[in-house]
Design a protein around this motif. Structure first.
Motif, short mmCIF file in Angstrom:
data_model
loop_
_atom_site.label_atom_id
_atom_site.label_comp_id
_atom_site.label_asym_id
_atom_site.label_seq_id
_atom_site.Cartn_x
_atom_site.Cartn_y
_atom_site.Cartn_z
N PRO A 243 38.19 10.99 -65.97
CA PRO A 243 39.23 11.71 -64.54
C PRO A 243 39.28 13.14 -65.18
N TRP A 245 42.41 14.96 -65.45
CA TRP A 245 43.07 15.09 -66.13
C TRP A 245 42.84 14.93 -67.48
N ASP A 278 41.02 20.99 -58.65
CA ASP A 278 42.49 21.41 -59.52
C ASP A 278 42.11 20.49 -60.78
N ARG A 282 44.43 22.76 -63.60
CA ARG A 282 44.83 22.96 -64.32
C ARG A 282 44.09 23.44 -66.36
#
Lengths: 346, 346
Positions: A243, A245, A278, A282
């Motif tokens: 993922p 993150w 994304d 981040r």
DNA sequence: AATTCAGTTTGTCCTAGACAAACAAGCATT
DNA sequence: AATGCTTGTTTGTCTAGGACAAACTGAATT
């Protein structure tokens, strides 16, 4: 025993996993295009005859090549196969340098490495051995080629074309899925083994390798890993399906210079794009993102701050570029490596 | 930077892949148990807060241990973790010898191999290194253990317990997913490498190894492969997720004596059972089926004609048995290896 | 040759109802 | 005290048609 197609009918769940098409999609196609047209069991639930499943698989394959459902769903098998041959004529759009469905020409033409003549013959031999299930012979031959050509040339001149040939052969029913599995497994073994013998490179770009969730794209990832490791870079692979993150966390923890993502042609490009954006957002701007695989066929626009690696052979150059500009923020320089993007921004 | 949980909310598709729960299931739980209770975006679509996703993951984990949804969905996080500790007290039901969630005691107690004292200390060291991302140190230590203990003992005494510890640590938030990925990747590298150095065994049982579709259970498969190869048997691995029909084809093509399947605790046991019965039906009766992994915890009844391998360490015995009764039809003798089944048939 | 605009295609999400297979628990039997 | 049978309950997956945004196509425009 050859085209011994099974009469085994399947329920919607089985068809979904067999074809990779979502259940919802199967139902919507039935409603919209009239295909597939499953029978119903005693309780009114869909039961797909094997013949239709077969057709769905071919359709899926064609879609991976960029064709749109509306144009092909509903066509009879024969016509589908014809379209398949036609789409193979346009390699520029068709297939990239990672999964079955890959493209030998662009790989060997674009890279700085000269194509190797004797390999051409070996390709056919491998296919023959695969068809005859001579596993041990195949392993030996591949290993021999690897030793002769070196890891990078082996990948570009043998693995990539073979991927394409295997995918092609499956498409035309010349080999079974289990043979494709077998082939994949052999290559994985070989590459991992070769990789194990490399001392963990300690040179400059430290690269974190993985794929996004949904991408079960082990072979592509492994090829990238091998290729980059052969460049002398330090690789940390997280395996498939990490993922976003967690990628960010891992990149921070390992203080990597680059995050490398591998993509198959499988899932729609838009999700990949979104995930990339994304991730870019981040991730520490100093960390570069290299995105390799088949997104760059269908996607016309690049993602800002992401270096496209449309071609494995291009890796060498990109590593070299990185070393030249080491330390520059990724989002600044990355477009330079992508002429199309660079020009579109001027 | 430790329990730095992300505020990142996710849509239903993301939650489904993150938790492994079907979208339908997520909606039904909401309707029935009132949990999860996602917010809605502008278009009325579900948006799950990260906190709920976290809870769903823990629930999923508990279900893999045999607990039923009705009893745990809706419980607050704290209570869930308590139940988790409680369920860990019952290792007999709990975890088997393959995936994270595995169980060290049964593995080392049941097998013929004596447990090794120094390994115990190494286990803790590996965990520490993993937490500190000392990849290279970890690799070296593992490799050293492998050389010292030998492949089989290494797997039983180190890999299996480590899988359990890593799963446990993730469960309690002591490590991140990417660290679990990293660990898995290291082990895979190590095992494949060890496997590469084995000459392709040419001894009697020729074993075809794979998993059923939906089982992305690479590590378990690889452990089985290594273990069986170490027994001197001839192994052909097809990788993960081979459809039943293709297994049959492959078994025929390779003229194997045994088909070995590896299962994770992930999917419901009933599908596994059905697939096994299906396979048994289509496969040549002379070919044995060995089913290893976590089905044998929850499943009380065995499948006729299928030899259960509830425990990796039991492989040695089963191979020996096969060699003793070589040539006997699988469906006849197989129950002998399964006392429970045998008695239930008398 | 590149951009904008409308029109079309397409995948995914929504609701709510239904049902079979798996399970638990109580009861009867050997 | 086990084993087998009968209940009632739990639970995952399927079905239906409607809705809609994002992605694509292709023509008109700069």
């Amino acid at each position: 025993m050859e085209s011994d197609t099974l009469d085994h009918p399947s329920d919607i769940a089985a068809v979904s996993t067999a074809t990779g098409l979502a259940k919802d999609t199967l139902r919507v196609w039935e409603r919209r295009y009239g295909f597939p047209q499953p029978e119903r069991d005693a309780h009114g639930e869909r039961v797909y005859p094997a013949e239709q499943v077969e057709r769905l698989r071919v359709i899926r394959r064609l879609m991976d090549r960029g064709l749109r459902p509306g144009a092909i769903v509903g066509l009879p098998m024969q016509e589908l196969l014809a379209r398949h041959d036609a789409s193979a004529d346009v390699p520029s759009r068709a297939a990239a340098a990672s999964e079955p469905g890959a493209d030998q020409e662009s790989a060997s033409a674009d890279g700085g490495l000269p194509p190797d003549q004797p390999e051409r013959a070996a390709l056919a031999d491998v296919m023959t051995m695969l068809k005859q299930h001579r596993v041990e012979d195949m392993r030996q031959l591949l290993n021999q080629c690897l030793l002769r050509a070196g890891l990078q040339r082996f990948i570009v001149d043998m693995v990539v074309p073979l991927n394409g040939m295997v995918g092609e052969a499956w498409m035309q029913g010349r080999i079974q899925i289990f043979e494709e599995h077998l082939y994949t497994e052999q290559i994985k073994h070989l590459l991992r083994n070769a990789l194990g013998n490399f001392p963990t490179g300690s040179q400059t770009p430290k690269v974190l390798l993985t794929t996004f969730p949904g991408e079960q794209h082990q072979l592509g990832l492994l090829m990238a890993h091998a290729f980059i490791a052969a460049e002398g870079a330090q690789c940390v692979s997280l395996g498939t399906e990490t993922p976003v993150w967690d990628i960010v966390q891992a990149a921070r923890a390992h203080r990597v210079d680059v995050v490398g993502l591998s993509f198959s042609a499988a899932r729609p490009a838009r999700v990949a794009r979104a995930a990339l954006e994304d991730l870019r957002l981040r991730l520490d701007p100093a960390v570069h993102i290299w995105a390799g695989g088949s997104i760059w066929q269908s996607a016309r626009k690049g993602v800002p701050g992401v270096t496209p690696v449309p071609d494995l052979a291009g890796v060498s150059k990109i590593v070299a570029d990185w070393r030249a500009n080491a330390g520059t923020a990724a989002s600044t320089i990355s477009t330079a490596a992508n002429p199309a993007l660079a020009s579109s921004l001027t």
